[in-house]
Structure formats: structure tokens, C-alpha cells
Design a protein around this motif. Structure first.
Motif, PDB file in Angstrom:
ATOM      1  N   ALA A   1      17.035 -17.051  38.105  1.00  0.00           N
ATOM      2  CA  ALA A   1      15.854 -16.308  38.332  1.00  0.00           C
ATOM      3  C   ALA A   1      16.633 -14.750  38.197  1.00  0.00           C
ATOM      4  N   ILE A   2      17.962 -14.462  38.247  1.00  0.00           N
ATOM      5  CA  ILE A   2      17.824 -12.775  38.456  1.00  0.00           C
ATOM      6  C   ILE A   2      18.690 -12.704  36.942  1.00  0.00           C
ATOM      7  N   SER A   3      19.436 -14.111  36.121  1.00  0.00           N
ATOM      8  CA  SER A   3      19.845 -14.098  35.412  1.00  0.00           C
ATOM      9  C   SER A   3      18.409 -14.084  34.203  1.00  0.00           C
ATOM     10  N   THR A   4      17.779 -14.906  34.137  1.00  0.00           N
ATOM     11  CA  THR A   4      16.487 -14.317  33.590  1.00  0.00           C
ATOM     12  C   THR A   4      15.865 -13.576  33.776  1.00  0.00           C
ATOM     13  N   TYR A   5      15.390 -12.450  34.244  1.00  0.00           N
ATOM     14  CA  TYR A   5      15.147 -11.436  34.656  1.00  0.00           C
ATOM     15  C   TYR A   5      16.246 -10.112  33.857  1.00  0.00           C
ATOM     16  N   MET A   6      17.200 -10.220  33.646  1.00  0.00           N
ATOM     17  CA  MET A   6      18.396  -9.719  33.115  1.00  0.00           C
ATOM     18  C   MET A   6      17.899  -9.993  31.715  1.00  0.00           C
ATOM     19  N   ALA A   7      18.379 -11.208  31.135  1.00  0.00           N
ATOM     20  CA  ALA A   7      17.960 -11.462  29.689  1.00  0.00           C
ATOM     21  C   ALA A   7      16.730 -10.365  28.857  1.00  0.00           C
ATOM     22  N   TYR A   8      15.611 -10.951  30.159  1.00  0.00           N
ATOM     23  CA  TYR A   8      14.010 -10.317  29.540  1.00  0.00           C
ATOM     24  C   TYR A   8      14.468  -8.444  29.323  1.00  0.00           C
ATOM     25  N   LEU A   9      15.266  -7.400  30.310  1.00  0.00           N
ATOM     26  CA  LEU A   9      15.358  -6.695  30.699  1.00  0.00           C
ATOM     27  C   LEU A   9      15.917  -6.443  28.911  1.00  0.00           C
ATOM     28  N   TYR A  10      16.712  -7.179  28.739  1.00  0.00           N
ATOM     29  CA  TYR A  10      18.136  -6.684  27.540  1.00  0.00           C
ATOM     30  C   TYR A  10      16.969  -7.130  25.730  1.00  0.00           C
ATOM     31  N   SER A  11      16.163  -8.197  25.928  1.00  0.00           N
ATOM     32  CA  SER A  11      15.089  -8.200  25.109  1.00  0.00           C
ATOM     33  C   SER A  11      14.137  -6.936  24.701  1.00  0.00           C
ATOM     34  N   VAL A  12      13.578  -6.439  26.181  1.00  0.00           N
ATOM     35  CA  VAL A  12      12.859  -5.174  25.800  1.00  0.00           C
ATOM     36  C   VAL A  12      14.082  -3.737  25.689  1.00  0.00           C
ATOM     37  N   PHE A  13      15.071  -4.274  26.035  1.00  0.00           N
ATOM     38  CA  PHE A  13      16.235  -2.682  25.300  1.00  0.00           C
ATOM     39  C   PHE A  13      16.015  -3.451  23.948  1.00  0.00           C
ATOM     40  N   ARG A  14      16.785  -4.478  24.101  1.00  0.00           N
ATOM     41  CA  ARG A  14      16.657  -4.775  22.573  1.00  0.00           C
ATOM     42  C   ARG A  14      15.752  -3.803  21.429  1.00  0.00           C
ATOM     43  N   ASP A  15      14.738  -4.733  21.363  1.00  0.00           N
ATOM     44  CA  ASP A  15      12.950  -4.385  20.623  1.00  0.00           C
ATOM     45  C   ASP A  15      12.412  -3.490  20.859  1.00  0.00           C
ATOM     46  N   THR A  16      12.586  -2.380  21.980  1.00  0.00           N
ATOM     47  CA  THR A  16      12.215  -0.938  21.873  1.00  0.00           C
ATOM     48  C   THR A  16      13.165   0.154  20.737  1.00  0.00           C
ATOM     49  N   PRO A  17      12.058   0.661  19.748  1.00  0.00           N
ATOM     50  CA  PRO A  17      13.292   1.104  19.078  1.00  0.00           C
ATOM     51  C   PRO A  17      12.898   2.417  19.159  1.00  0.00           C
TER      52      PRO A  17
END
Length: 185
Positions: free
Chosen positions: A169-185
Motif C-alpha cells: 500500500a505504501i509503495s502504491t501510494y508512492m507510485a501515485y505521488l510520482y505520477s502526479v508530480f511527473r504529469d504536473t506541468p
């Protein structure tokens, strides 16, 4: 082949009555005549194609679980909460009511947030009963290796019940946060 044949049943869910304040559109697309707005609760045939796909996101019944779809009115068989069929001459429908009753039997704990109760029921019934997991792919940039972590029903229930969560669950949340930061202009 008759519509009521068990071979044609691919999913179970709830028809959303437009009087409940729900929109007459699904995923931003207006409902066509002859279609109902349906919330999909579970799958009988995971790989069956949905009638109105959301290209790239929801194309099969398995991908649609927990989401809403446009479903043809003439391809819906109604059952009561007791599982009795309300459509004439329906035969061999015992699997759909059984699955629906099992799904509806689950009562989420009071501390489970309202918007996650469907996910709680899904994890408690479909995931637990089938042994299925939720695959979460990770980019190389997150942990330095490319891999997939699988969330089990236990991981989902722990998170939703606000219990101590583990590495998946922690790793999944980290992956989600990474995708948010990566996709934010």
C-alpha cells in the motif's frame, strides 16, 4: 440463444435511476436512447467487451468493475433483493443473484469512508473469493528498477479500515505521488 441464458450474463450491478439525481451522461457522453446508466459491481465474464467502451480505460467487464457504464436496456435482467427474477421466462439465473447477494451482504465498517465502500465490498468479495489482486506497475525512476507490485484484498481492507498498512500500500501510494508530480506541468 435467449437473452436470459446464463451464457450471456457477463456482470452484475445496479441500474441508476435518473430520478436519483444522476446525470443522463456516463463518462461525459450523453446516454443514447435504449441505454441505462449502470453501476457495475462485479464480473461473471472478465474478458467480455462492454457495449460502450471508454477507449484505453474501460473496454472489458473486468476493467469496468466499480465504475459506471451505459448498458443496453434489453440486455438487463432485473432481480429483487431476494434474488427472484422479475423478467418473464428467465432461467438459469442463479449465479447472478447469488453473486449479487454475497456482494450486498458485506457491510463496510463504520470508519470506511463512504466513497470507498464499493471498493471495500469488491475487496471483501470478488478479490477475496477469486484470489485476484490489483497489479500496480512501477516505472524505473521510482525505485531504480521496473517492476509490478500486486495489492491483495488484505492490503485494500487494511487501508480502508485505517489499520496498519504494509509495503504494497505504501509503495502504491508512492507510485501515485510520482505520477502526479511527473504529469504536473
Amino acid at each position: 440463444m435467449e437473452v436470459e441464458s446464463i451464457d450471456n450474463k457477463v456482470a452484475f450491478g445496479v441500474v441508476i435511476d435518473e430520478r436519483d439525481g444522476m446525470s443522463r451522461s456516463v463518462h461525459g457522453v450523453p446516454l443514447e436512447p435504449g441505454f441505462f446508466h449502470v453501476g457495475l459491481d462485479g464480473s461473471i465474464q472478465d474478458n467480455a467487451l462492454v457495449h460502450v467502451p471508454v477507449v484505453g480505460e474501460i473496454e472489458t467487464v473486468q476493467q469496468a468493475i466499480g465504475s459506471h457504464l451505459a448498458w443496453p436496456k434489453d440486455m438487463i435482467i432485473y432481480t429483487s433483493s431476494t434474488g427472484s427474477v422479475k423478467k418473464k421466462n428467465a432461467q438459469n439465473v442463479s449465479e447472478v443473484p447469488r453473486m449479487h447477494n454475497v456482494f450486498n451482504f458485506v457491510k463496510p465498517k463504520d470508519n470506511v469512508p463512504h466513497r470507498f465502500r464499493l471498493l471495500y465490498k469488491f475487496a471483501s468479495t470478488v478479490m477475496k473469493g477469486s484470489g485476484n489482486s490489483i497489479p500496480v506497475p512501477f516505472d524505473f525512476q521510482i525505485f531504480g528498477i521496473e517492476r509490478t507490485i500486486y495489492l491483495l484484498h488484505e492490503n485494500v481492507l487494511e487501508l480502508l479500515e485505517f489499520k496498519m498498512i504494509g509495503q504494497p500500500a505504501i509503495s502504491t501510494y508512492m507510485a501515485y505521488l510520482y505520477s502526479v508530480f511527473r504529469d504536473t506541468p
